[in-house]
Design a protein around this motif. Structure first.
Motif, PDB file in Angstrom:
ATOM      1  N   LYS A 132      -9.591   0.843  16.053  1.00  0.00           N
ATOM      2  CA  LYS A 132     -10.863   1.429  16.464  1.00  0.00           C
ATOM      3  C   LYS A 132     -10.704   2.856  16.963  1.00  0.00           C
ATOM      4  O   LYS A 132     -11.683   3.565  17.165  1.00  0.00           O
ATOM      5  CB  LYS A 132     -11.508   0.577  17.554  1.00  0.00           C
ATOM      6  CG  LYS A 132     -11.891  -0.821  17.096  1.00  0.00           C
ATOM      7  CD  LYS A 132     -12.561  -1.595  18.214  1.00  0.00           C
ATOM      8  CE  LYS A 132     -12.974  -2.991  17.734  1.00  0.00           C
ATOM      9  NZ  LYS A 132     -13.636  -3.764  18.817  1.00  0.00           N
ATOM     10  N   GLY A 133      -9.450   3.251  17.194  1.00  0.00           N
ATOM     11  CA  GLY A 133      -9.218   4.591  17.705  1.00  0.00           C
ATOM     12  C   GLY A 133      -7.736   4.838  17.887  1.00  0.00           C
ATOM     13  O   GLY A 133      -6.896   4.054  17.445  1.00  0.00           O
ATOM     14  N   ALA A 134      -7.429   5.941  18.532  1.00  0.00           N
ATOM     15  CA  ALA A 134      -6.035   6.299  18.781  1.00  0.00           C
ATOM     16  C   ALA A 134      -5.935   7.022  20.107  1.00  0.00           C
ATOM     17  O   ALA A 134      -6.863   7.725  20.523  1.00  0.00           O
ATOM     18  CB  ALA A 134      -5.501   7.178  17.652  1.00  0.00           C
ATOM     19  N   ARG A 135      -4.785   6.833  20.782  1.00  0.00           N
ATOM     20  CA  ARG A 135      -4.540   7.502  22.054  1.00  0.00           C
ATOM     21  C   ARG A 135      -3.311   8.394  21.911  1.00  0.00           C
ATOM     22  O   ARG A 135      -2.299   7.986  21.347  1.00  0.00           O
ATOM     23  CB  ARG A 135      -4.313   6.462  23.158  1.00  0.00           C
ATOM     24  CG  ARG A 135      -4.209   7.075  24.555  1.00  0.00           C
ATOM     25  CD  ARG A 135      -4.045   5.995  25.615  1.00  0.00           C
ATOM     26  NE  ARG A 135      -5.236   5.159  25.737  1.00  0.00           N
ATOM     27  CZ  ARG A 135      -5.285   3.865  25.508  1.00  0.00           C
ATOM     28  NH1 ARG A 135      -4.175   3.224  25.121  1.00  0.00           N
ATOM     29  NH2 ARG A 135      -6.398   3.179  25.659  1.00  0.00           N
ATOM     30  N   PHE A 136      -3.418   9.628  22.419  1.00  0.00           N
ATOM     31  CA  PHE A 136      -2.293  10.558  22.341  1.00  0.00           C
ATOM     32  C   PHE A 136      -2.453  11.633  23.416  1.00  0.00           C
ATOM     33  O   PHE A 136      -3.540  12.133  23.663  1.00  0.00           O
ATOM     34  CB  PHE A 136      -2.229  11.233  20.958  1.00  0.00           C
ATOM     35  CG  PHE A 136      -3.509  11.912  20.549  1.00  0.00           C
ATOM     36  CD1 PHE A 136      -3.723  13.260  20.793  1.00  0.00           C
ATOM     37  CD2 PHE A 136      -4.506  11.186  19.919  1.00  0.00           C
ATOM     38  CE1 PHE A 136      -4.902  13.878  20.421  1.00  0.00           C
ATOM     39  CE2 PHE A 136      -5.702  11.792  19.537  1.00  0.00           C
ATOM     40  CZ  PHE A 136      -5.893  13.144  19.788  1.00  0.00           C
ATOM     41  N   ALA A 137      -1.359  11.935  24.099  1.00  0.00           N
ATOM     42  CA  ALA A 137      -1.301  13.016  25.087  1.00  0.00           C
ATOM     43  C   ALA A 137      -2.452  12.979  26.085  1.00  0.00           C
ATOM     44  O   ALA A 137      -2.990  14.024  26.482  1.00  0.00           O
ATOM     45  CB  ALA A 137      -1.275  14.370  24.367  1.00  0.00           C
ATOM     46  N   GLY A 138      -2.860  11.777  26.509  1.00  0.00           N
ATOM     47  CA  GLY A 138      -3.931  11.657  27.490  1.00  0.00           C
ATOM     48  C   GLY A 138      -5.323  11.694  26.894  1.00  0.00           C
ATOM     49  O   GLY A 138      -6.314  11.603  27.622  1.00  0.00           O
ATOM     50  N   TRP A 139      -5.417  11.821  25.571  1.00  0.00           N
ATOM     51  CA  TRP A 139      -6.704  11.869  24.878  1.00  0.00           C
ATOM     52  C   TRP A 139      -6.901  10.585  24.085  1.00  0.00           C
ATOM     53  O   TRP A 139      -5.946   9.958  23.646  1.00  0.00           O
ATOM     54  CB  TRP A 139      -6.775  13.053  23.934  1.00  0.00           C
ATOM     55  CG  TRP A 139      -6.779  14.374  24.614  1.00  0.00           C
ATOM     56  CD1 TRP A 139      -5.694  15.085  25.055  1.00  0.00           C
ATOM     57  CD2 TRP A 139      -7.925  15.157  24.946  1.00  0.00           C
ATOM     58  NE1 TRP A 139      -6.087  16.260  25.643  1.00  0.00           N
ATOM     59  CE2 TRP A 139      -7.458  16.337  25.588  1.00  0.00           C
ATOM     60  CE3 TRP A 139      -9.295  14.995  24.764  1.00  0.00           C
ATOM     61  CZ2 TRP A 139      -8.316  17.331  26.037  1.00  0.00           C
ATOM     62  CZ3 TRP A 139     -10.162  15.985  25.206  1.00  0.00           C
ATOM     63  CH2 TRP A 139      -9.664  17.136  25.841  1.00  0.00           C
TER      64      TRP A 139
ATOM     65  N   LEU B   5      -9.112   9.228  20.665  1.00  0.00           N
ATOM     66  CA  LEU B   5      -9.993   9.512  19.533  1.00  0.00           C
ATOM     67  C   LEU B   5     -10.690   8.216  19.147  1.00  0.00           C
ATOM     68  O   LEU B   5     -10.046   7.234  18.799  1.00  0.00           O
ATOM     69  CB  LEU B   5      -9.196  10.057  18.348  1.00  0.00           C
ATOM     70  CG  LEU B   5      -9.965  10.200  17.026  1.00  0.00           C
ATOM     71  CD1 LEU B   5     -11.135  11.169  17.169  1.00  0.00           C
ATOM     72  CD2 LEU B   5      -9.029  10.649  15.899  1.00  0.00           C
ATOM     73  N   ASP B   6     -12.018   8.217  19.226  1.00  0.00           N
ATOM     74  CA  ASP B   6     -12.833   7.059  18.878  1.00  0.00           C
ATOM     75  C   ASP B   6     -13.238   7.201  17.413  1.00  0.00           C
ATOM     76  O   ASP B   6     -14.042   8.063  17.070  1.00  0.00           O
ATOM     77  CB  ASP B   6     -14.065   7.022  19.791  1.00  0.00           C
ATOM     78  CG  ASP B   6     -14.940   5.798  19.557  1.00  0.00           C
ATOM     79  OD1 ASP B   6     -14.957   5.287  18.430  1.00  0.00           O
ATOM     80  OD2 ASP B   6     -15.627   5.378  20.503  1.00  0.00           O
ATOM     81  N   PHE B   7     -12.657   6.362  16.527  1.00  0.00           N
ATOM     82  CA  PHE B   7     -12.938   6.461  15.102  1.00  0.00           C
ATOM     83  C   PHE B   7     -14.401   6.176  14.792  1.00  0.00           C
ATOM     84  O   PHE B   7     -15.003   6.824  13.940  1.00  0.00           O
ATOM     85  CB  PHE B   7     -12.072   5.474  14.305  1.00  0.00           C
ATOM     86  CG  PHE B   7     -10.605   5.810  14.289  1.00  0.00           C
ATOM     87  CD1 PHE B   7     -10.145   7.062  14.647  1.00  0.00           C
ATOM     88  CD2 PHE B   7      -9.680   4.850  13.915  1.00  0.00           C
ATOM     89  CE1 PHE B   7      -8.791   7.361  14.633  1.00  0.00           C
ATOM     90  CE2 PHE B   7      -8.324   5.131  13.884  1.00  0.00           C
ATOM     91  CZ  PHE B   7      -7.873   6.396  14.246  1.00  0.00           C
ATOM     92  N   GLU B   8     -14.970   5.180  15.460  1.00  0.00           N
ATOM     93  CA  GLU B   8     -16.336   4.754  15.139  1.00  0.00           C
ATOM     94  C   GLU B   8     -17.369   5.806  15.510  1.00  0.00           C
ATOM     95  O   GLU B   8     -18.287   6.107  14.745  1.00  0.00           O
ATOM     96  CB  GLU B   8     -16.654   3.446  15.857  1.00  0.00           C
ATOM     97  CG  GLU B   8     -18.055   2.919  15.572  1.00  0.00           C
ATOM     98  CD  GLU B   8     -18.363   1.632  16.309  1.00  0.00           C
ATOM     99  OE1 GLU B   8     -19.493   1.134  16.134  1.00  0.00           O
ATOM    100  OE2 GLU B   8     -17.491   1.124  17.039  1.00  0.00           O
TER     101      GLU B   8
END
Length: 237
Positions: free
Chosen positions: A135-142, A144-147
């Motif tokens: 449903k998303g991805a987490r990186f460097a404290g951020w 990303l919500d794919f939906e």
């Protein structure tokens, strides 16, 4: 490409709806029409819509609000129509996630050609851009919500991405810590076909970096003579 594609025209002017529907049917499309956001949602819920042609100046919810709502729940391609000539309207429309923008008055053949181009891009996305189980991805404290096509920082602040920004960041996330050349990004559909050149990639990378504030340049790094890389560990959600 147009044969069998089902379009939804959303415009409050019945004469324009009728004219567009007639011309687009002649061009080989099947067409549904709606006069406002309520009717638009009803048609979309019935299923089978391949692309939405959305007028900017609608009563009640305007085209920008409807486009943003669509982007929060759907991957349907959107072409926005407007009688306004101000470039800011085009920019706002694209930032809300519209795939293209046509100013009135326009030739029906031009609109049909733009529809075909948008459908071609949306229907021939490379495998890596097909919907993921994540449903998303987490990186460097951020996050990303794919939906909903948005990024969320560590404090919970939400930033909605344009269609191009989302496609570009999605690629960087899926190829995290791997350098992507401009040619590869173009081939993977990072920018619209009509804007496909090295300069367009550089401009969109710059805009995407700005979404991350002061962290942008360190997060999405330039590798001299090679391209760009997302320099962060990525966790799929």
């Amino acid at each position: 490409m147009s044969t069998g594609s089902h379009l939804l025209i959303v415009d409050d002017d019945p004469e324009i709806r009728s004219l567009l529907a007639t011309e687009l049917r002649k061009a080989g499309f099947s067409v549904a029409v709606a006069g406002n956001g309520v009717a638009m949602r009803r048609e979309i819920e019935r299923g089978g819509i391949d692309l939405v042609i959305l007028d900017l100046n609608l009563p009640g919810e305007d085209g920008l609000a409807l486009c943003r709502a669509l982007r929060a729940t759907s991957e349907l391609p959107v072409i926005m129509l407007t009688a306004r000539g101000d470039p800011i309207d085009r920019i706002l429309g694209l930032e809300m996630g519209a795939d293209d923008y046509v100013a009135k008055p326009f030739e029906p053949r031009e609109l049909a050609a733009r529809i075909r181009n948008v459908l071609k891009r949306s229907q021939s996305l490379p495998v890596n851009l097909e919907p993921l189980a994540a449903k998303g991805a987490r990186f460097a404290g951020w996050t990303l919500d794919f939906e909903h096509r948005q990024i969320i920082d560590a404090t919970g602040r939400v930033t909605v991405l344009s269609g191009t920004e989302f496609r570009l960041l999605r690629l960087f996330v899926e190829y995290a810590n791997r350098v992507l050349s401009r040619e590869q990004l173009l081939a993977l559909g990072a920018v619209k076909q009509s804007e496909a050149n090295d300069r367009a990639i550089d401009l969109q990378v710059s805009r995407l970096r700005a979404r991350f504030g002061s962290e942008g340049a360190d997060l999405i790094r330039t590798v001299r003579y090679e391209g760009y890389v997302l320099a962060a560990a990525v966790e799929l959600l």
